[in-house]
Design a protein around this motif. Structure first.
Motif, PDB file in Angstrom:
ATOM      1  N   GLY A 104     -51.982 -21.608   1.899  1.00  0.00           N
ATOM      2  CA  GLY A 104     -52.206 -20.732   3.072  1.00  0.00           C
ATOM      3  C   GLY A 104     -53.596 -20.109   3.107  1.00  0.00           C
ATOM      4  N   THR A 105     -54.384 -20.179   2.006  1.00  0.00           N
ATOM      5  CA  THR A 105     -55.724 -19.581   2.042  1.00  0.00           C
ATOM      6  C   THR A 105     -56.645 -20.485   2.842  1.00  0.00           C
ATOM      7  OG1 THR A 105     -56.353 -20.661  -0.010  1.00  0.00           O
ATOM      8  CG2 THR A 105     -55.429 -18.423  -0.176  1.00  0.00           C
ATOM      9  N   ALA A 106     -57.711 -19.918   3.338  1.00  0.00           N
ATOM     10  CA  ALA A 106     -58.623 -20.684   4.203  1.00  0.00           C
ATOM     11  C   ALA A 106     -59.900 -21.011   3.449  1.00  0.00           C
ATOM     12  CB  ALA A 106     -58.944 -19.873   5.434  1.00  0.00           C
ATOM     13  N   ARG A 107     -60.498 -22.129   3.842  1.00  0.00           N
ATOM     14  CA  ARG A 107     -61.782 -22.543   3.266  1.00  0.00           C
ATOM     15  C   ARG A 107     -62.605 -23.058   4.400  1.00  0.00           C
ATOM     16  NH1 ARG A 107     -63.763 -22.369  -1.911  1.00  0.00           N
ATOM     17  NH2 ARG A 107     -62.191 -21.148  -2.982  1.00  0.00           N
ATOM     18  N   ARG A 108     -63.902 -22.911   4.274  1.00  0.00           N
ATOM     19  CA  ARG A 108     -64.774 -23.437   5.306  1.00  0.00           C
ATOM     20  C   ARG A 108     -65.337 -24.732   4.778  1.00  0.00           C
ATOM     21  NH1 ARG A 108     -64.996 -22.304  10.314  1.00  0.00           N
ATOM     22  NH2 ARG A 108     -67.265 -22.173  10.454  1.00  0.00           N
ATOM     23  N   ALA A 109     -65.371 -25.736   5.631  1.00  0.00           N
ATOM     24  CA  ALA A 109     -65.890 -27.036   5.182  1.00  0.00           C
ATOM     25  C   ALA A 109     -66.780 -27.619   6.256  1.00  0.00           C
ATOM     26  CB  ALA A 109     -64.741 -27.979   4.870  1.00  0.00           C
ATOM     27  N   GLU A 110     -67.920 -28.175   5.803  1.00  0.00           N
ATOM     28  CA  GLU A 110     -68.828 -28.833   6.752  1.00  0.00           C
ATOM     29  C   GLU A 110     -68.491 -30.307   6.701  1.00  0.00           C
ATOM     30  OE1 GLU A 110     -73.408 -27.923   7.298  1.00  0.00           O
ATOM     31  OE2 GLU A 110     -73.106 -29.477   5.768  1.00  0.00           O
ATOM     32  N   GLY A 111     -68.259 -30.846   7.848  1.00  0.00           N
ATOM     33  CA  GLY A 111     -67.804 -32.211   7.860  1.00  0.00           C
ATOM     34  C   GLY A 111     -68.767 -33.190   8.506  1.00  0.00           C
ATOM     35  N   ALA A 112     -68.794 -34.427   7.914  1.00  0.00           N
ATOM     36  CA  ALA A 112     -69.548 -35.511   8.562  1.00  0.00           C
ATOM     37  C   ALA A 112     -68.617 -36.732   8.533  1.00  0.00           C
ATOM     38  CB  ALA A 112     -70.813 -35.770   7.770  1.00  0.00           C
ATOM     39  N   ALA A 113     -68.660 -37.509   9.570  1.00  0.00           N
ATOM     40  CA  ALA A 113     -67.707 -38.629   9.615  1.00  0.00           C
ATOM     41  C   ALA A 113     -68.356 -39.859  10.224  1.00  0.00           C
ATOM     42  CB  ALA A 113     -66.490 -38.212  10.435  1.00  0.00           C
ATOM     43  N   THR A 114     -67.878 -40.939   9.843  1.00  0.00           N
ATOM     44  CA  THR A 114     -68.370 -42.191  10.449  1.00  0.00           C
ATOM     45  C   THR A 114     -67.192 -43.185  10.564  1.00  0.00           C
ATOM     46  OG1 THR A 114     -69.939 -43.990  10.169  1.00  0.00           O
ATOM     47  CG2 THR A 114     -69.165 -42.956   8.162  1.00  0.00           C
ATOM     48  N   ALA A 115     -67.259 -44.078  11.537  1.00  0.00           N
ATOM     49  CA  ALA A 115     -66.161 -45.044  11.727  1.00  0.00           C
ATOM     50  C   ALA A 115     -66.532 -46.365  11.044  1.00  0.00           C
ATOM     51  CB  ALA A 115     -65.947 -45.282  13.224  1.00  0.00           C
ATOM     52  N   PHE A 116     -65.557 -47.080  10.585  1.00  0.00           N
ATOM     53  CA  PHE A 116     -65.838 -48.423  10.036  1.00  0.00           C
ATOM     54  C   PHE A 116     -64.656 -49.340  10.366  1.00  0.00           C
ATOM     55  CE2 PHE A 116     -63.001 -48.640   6.383  1.00  0.00           C
ATOM     56  CZ  PHE A 116     -62.676 -47.312   6.149  1.00  0.00           C
ATOM     57  N   ARG A 117     -64.950 -50.591  10.294  1.00  0.00           N
ATOM     58  CA  ARG A 117     -63.910 -51.606  10.628  1.00  0.00           C
ATOM     59  C   ARG A 117     -63.692 -52.499   9.419  1.00  0.00           C
ATOM     60  NH1 ARG A 117     -61.806 -53.492  15.306  1.00  0.00           N
ATOM     61  NH2 ARG A 117     -63.166 -52.219  16.597  1.00  0.00           N
ATOM     62  N   ASP A 118     -62.472 -52.734   9.075  1.00  0.00           N
ATOM     63  CA  ASP A 118     -62.189 -53.707   8.025  1.00  0.00           C
ATOM     64  C   ASP A 118     -61.104 -54.654   8.526  1.00  0.00           C
ATOM     65  OD1 ASP A 118     -59.842 -52.258   7.924  1.00  0.00           O
ATOM     66  OD2 ASP A 118     -60.241 -51.324   5.959  1.00  0.00           O
ATOM     67  N   THR A 119     -60.515 -55.259   7.597  1.00  0.00           N
ATOM     68  CA  THR A 119     -59.561 -56.290   7.991  1.00  0.00           C
ATOM     69  C   THR A 119     -58.400 -55.683   8.745  1.00  0.00           C
ATOM     70  OG1 THR A 119     -58.607 -56.034   5.803  1.00  0.00           O
ATOM     71  CG2 THR A 119     -60.068 -57.962   6.182  1.00  0.00           C
ATOM     72  N   ARG A 120     -58.154 -54.409   8.468  1.00  0.00           N
ATOM     73  CA  ARG A 120     -56.985 -53.826   9.110  1.00  0.00           C
ATOM     74  C   ARG A 120     -57.343 -53.069  10.375  1.00  0.00           C
ATOM     75  NH1 ARG A 120     -53.814 -50.217   5.798  1.00  0.00           N
ATOM     76  NH2 ARG A 120     -55.630 -49.781   4.457  1.00  0.00           N
ATOM     77  N   GLY A 121     -58.534 -53.162  10.701  1.00  0.00           N
ATOM     78  CA  GLY A 121     -58.945 -52.508  11.974  1.00  0.00           C
ATOM     79  C   GLY A 121     -59.885 -51.323  11.735  1.00  0.00           C
ATOM     80  N   LEU A 122     -59.951 -50.383  12.723  1.00  0.00           N
ATOM     81  CA  LEU A 122     -60.871 -49.249  12.682  1.00  0.00           C
ATOM     82  C   LEU A 122     -60.320 -48.134  11.789  1.00  0.00           C
ATOM     83  CD1 LEU A 122     -62.182 -48.647  16.303  1.00  0.00           C
ATOM     84  CD2 LEU A 122     -63.568 -48.938  14.248  1.00  0.00           C
ATOM     85  N   ALA A 123     -61.237 -47.543  11.055  1.00  0.00           N
ATOM     86  CA  ALA A 123     -60.851 -46.394  10.224  1.00  0.00           C
ATOM     87  C   ALA A 123     -62.034 -45.409  10.182  1.00  0.00           C
ATOM     88  CB  ALA A 123     -60.485 -46.851   8.820  1.00  0.00           C
ATOM     89  N   LEU A 124     -61.750 -44.195   9.721  1.00  0.00           N
ATOM     90  CA  LEU A 124     -62.828 -43.190   9.649  1.00  0.00           C
ATOM     91  C   LEU A 124     -63.007 -42.751   8.207  1.00  0.00           C
ATOM     92  CD1 LEU A 124     -61.915 -40.732  12.550  1.00  0.00           C
ATOM     93  CD2 LEU A 124     -63.660 -42.509  12.557  1.00  0.00           C
TER      94      LEU A 124
END
Ligand code: ADP
Length: 747
Positions: A104-124
């Motif tokens: 239940g405690t909170a944390r601050r997080a800076e996020g970066a994301a990118t998409a990629f494709r593999d045999t099973r399709g799109l993922a992040l």
């Protein structure tokens, strides 16, 4: 190969496999959380992710939607980014989200994301860095900054900070207002670029020294830019620059300058006052308390009291503190402490004016002083001392005393008058003459009513024009008689208090004798007229008789009888002339005192009978009854002289008796003999009674009746030569009685 696959244990040691293994290790060791999501399900999470989300095993994450761990407020933005990546955007900006952990405690997080494709399709693939701590620190730093700038903004001084290159990094609102330029236009500029004209000033030099030597500096300088005086504090800052505070001190400078100036003025005034006190030829005494128990004086004041400089001059100081060796006296009595002028002013707040007193020293020497004292009050009106100024009038009073003695020694009435013409001083002689009492002298009241207006008018004119004054007038004496005085006054132009010194000299006798001389001259003239007339009458008669005689003798037969009658007539006129001549001779003899009595026994009754007998023909001729009542009155007298007296009196009675009866009486009255001649004729007015016995004096009652005005004078002189008195009682219209009183005992 995907990151998701690396979670499986490495099996092949091929180079590719080795590289994958290294990558997998990196992911495992990464302090950032790394997730792989596919179809909104977590497919992979590294150890840092487990820690970030607060779970103990990957199984708690895998297969769940990552949104379950994000705060609902962030869901929308996370979804939108996921959508954009899945739609083919290569990357989306980093953002910070709130992670809600398993506990239940909170944390601050800076996020970066990118998409990629593999045999099973799109993922992040998502990297989340825990920035909770960094954000907290950032917030703390921001708060600290805010606090500093709040402080700097709120202080009353202007403040600015420069870095080591003099670039302006901060300035507060006051500095902005002082420099009158927007803050943003100045920040980032160098100080010398902003204020080129200040670069060479001494203030700039002081700042440079502080910067160079890394020491605080404080200085005041006149800012040519601000046109004000400023006070500057410069502190080297930790970052290598300077923090500078400055404030406008023009007002303070002005106030200080003013204070210095008024201090100077006060000093100058004090010095002037001291110079005045030291040079003024008067004693100045200043009581320093409201009891006047501590009194200081100027040099003159100390010297007058024979005391050393700085001594306590008070006569009421406690015994130990008292330097006074004198007593203050008035009219020979010591003045009670509370009534001494300085004490009266200090203790009772009473101003004392024109107070004269004696300072009597132990050796008996005395100085007479005159002056004023006044209380000293503070701003609240409370008494805190007194000041007195006195002059030494010893010599003046002495001199006045001499003048007074001189005034008393003069035979004149002496007085003085002030500038307004008020007479002040009068000598004793004035009081003796006028009978006026000391302090109640009223010179106007002593003026003769006839003279008063003239004298006062002349005096007023003299007062106005400041001229000397001289006038003769009469003054009323204590005996009710007026006498003539010559009033003279000398005007002293220089003095106000006593401007006129005046005397009144008694000139009455001189005046009267002048008057009587004038009168005597007039009388003599009258007499000469009268005498020539008196002589002319018998001479005319004589000439007539002689002419008649000549005519008679020229007749062929002159009548003897007529000749005899005419010769008798001649004789009668010659007798008359002889009597006249005798009278004149008597006058000159009596006047010159060349006259002697030849007394012999004589009965006045006989004398009176003889004289009356001689007058009978004349009395009968004029129809005047002439009666004699004589008792024998023997004594020693000069017979011819008393004959002359009686002849004069009876002659006058017939002359002025208006033909009414004339009575002659002779009798003894004790030691005296009395001869009395009474007529009932013209009488004499009372105001002339005194004069008729004087030489040549005739009363106006005589009318056309001739006379020399000498008879009564001669008669009185002769009676007085016998030691007797000749007096008269008379009433106009009723007649006169002349009485001769003679002492009978004269040998
Ligand atoms: P004369 O009679 O020559 O004038 P006298 O010396 O005898 O001078 O008198 C002086 C004056 O006195 C007179 O001129 C007269 O005015 C007044 N007098 C003298 N005797 C009488 C008198 N019996 N009755 C009235 N007046 C008199």
């Amino acid at each position: 190969m995907t990151l998701g696959e690396t979670t499986a244990a490495p099996t092949s040691p091929s180079p590719l496999a080795a590289a994958e293994q290294r990558l997998a290790d990196l992911v495992r060791l990464s302090p950032d959380a790394i997730l792989v999501n596919r179809d909104d399900r977590i497919e992979f999470a590294n150890a840092a992710a487990l820690e970030l989300f607060g779970v103990s095993s990957a199984s708690e994450l895998l297969g769940h939607s990552p949104l379950e761990w994000f705060h609902p407020d962030d869901h929308e933005v996370v979804r939108s980014r996921v959508r954009r990546l899945l739609q083919g955007e290569p990357s989306v900006p980093r953002n910070t989200v709130t992670v809600v952990r398993a506990d239940g405690t909170a944390r601050r997080a800076e996020g970066a994301a990118t998409a990629f494709r593999d045999t099973r399709g799109l993922a992040l693939q998502v990297v989340l860095r825990d920035v909770t701590e960094r954000e907290r620190l950032d917030a703390e730093v921001r708060a600290a900054h805010q606090q500093r700038s709040d402080i700097l903004e709120s202080i009353t001084d202007a403040f600015y900070a420069v870095d080591a290159a003099w670039v302006l990094t901060y300035l507060n609102r006051r500095a902005e207002a002082s420099w009158r330029r927007p803050r943003q236009a100045m920040l980032g500029q160098t100080l010398w670029h902003l204020f080129p004209e200040a670069e060479l000033s001494e203030g700039a030099e002081a700042l440079r020294r502080a910067m160079r030597e890394r020491t605080p500096a404080r200085f005041e300088t006149f800012s040519t830019f601000l046109h004000t005086w400023v006070e500057i504090f410069a502190y080297p800052s930790a970052a290598g620059g300077l923090s500078v505070y400055f404030r406008d001190i023009t007002e303070r400078k002005r106030a200080a300058a003013q204070a210095a100036e008024s201090e100077l003025r006060a000093r100058a005034r004090a010095a002037e006052l001291q110079a005045v006190l030291d040079t003024v030829p008067a004693a100045v005494w200043i009581a320093k308390d409201d009891r006047a128990d501590l009194v200081e004086g100027n040099r003159f004041g100390e010297a007058l009291l024979r005391l050393a400089p700085g001594a306590n001059l008070s006569t009421t100081a406690p015994p130990g503190a008292r330097a006074a060796t004198f007593r203050l006296m008035r009219d020979g009595v010591e003045i009670p402490p509370d009534e001494r002028p300085i004490q009266a002013a200090a203790r009772r707040g009473q101003a004392v004016r024109d107070y004269e007193l004696d300072v009597v020293f132990d050796d008996g020497a005395t100085r007479r002083i005159l002056g004023n004292a006044t209380p000293l009050l503070d701003a609240a009106g409370r008494r805190h001392g007194a000041i007195g100024a006195f002059i030494d009038v010893t010599e003046l009073r002495q001199f006045e005393g001499w003048l007074r003695h001189l005034a008393e020694a003069l035979p004149q009435l002496v007085w003085t008058a002030d500038a307004d013409g008020h007479l002040g001083f009068f000598n004793q002689r004035w009081r003796d003459y006028t009978g006026q009492r000391p302090g109640e002298e009223r010179w106007e009241e002593a003026l003769h009513p006839v003279d008063r207006e003239g004298v006062l008018a002349r005096w007023r004119a003299a007062v106005e024009q400041r001229t000397d004054f001289e006038l003769e007038h009469r003054l009323l004496g204590a005996d009710g008689q007026f006498r003539w005085f010559l009033r003279r006054a000398y005007c002293d132009q220089s003095s106000r208090s006593q401007r006129w010194f005046g005397t009144c000299t008694d000139i009455h006798d001189l005046k009267v004798s002048q008057e009587s001389l004038r009168q005597a001259d007039r009388l003599k003239e009258d007499f000469l007229n009268m005498a020539s007339h008196e002589f002319r009458t018998p001479l005319t008669a004589l000439r007539l008789q002689v002419e008649l005689l000549r005519r008679n003798l020229r007749q062929p037969e002159p009548s003897r009888e007529r000749s005899d009658r005419q010769l008798k007539g001649v004789e009668a006129q010659v007798d008359r002339l002889q009597v006249l001549l005798g009278t004149l001779l008597d006058v000159s003899r009596l006047s010159a005192g060349k006259f002697t009595l030849e007394s012999a026994p004589l009965d006045l009754a006989d004398l009176a009978a003889e004289v009356v007998q001689r007058f009978r023909p004349e009395a009968e001729g004029s129809g005047t009854p002439l009666r004699l009542q004589a008792d024998s009155t023997p004594g020693h007298w000069d017979r011819p002289r008393l004959d002359q007296v009686l002849t004069n009196l009876i002659g006058n009675a017939l002359k002025y008796g208006n033909r009414h009866p004339v009575e002659v009486e002779v009798r003894a009255a004790g030691q005296d003999a009395v001869m009395l001649v009474r007529d009932r004729g013209l009488g004499i007015a009372p105001e002339h009674l005194g004069r008729i016995f004087d030489r040549f004096e005739r009363a106006p009652n005589t009318g056309a009746i001739q006379g020399l005005g000498l008879g009564l004078w001669i008669a009185r002189s002769l009676v007085e030569a016998h030691g007797g008195r000749l007096s008269v009682e008379s009433k106009v219209g009723e007649g006169s009685t002349f009485t001769v009183t003679l002492p009978r005992g004269i040998p």
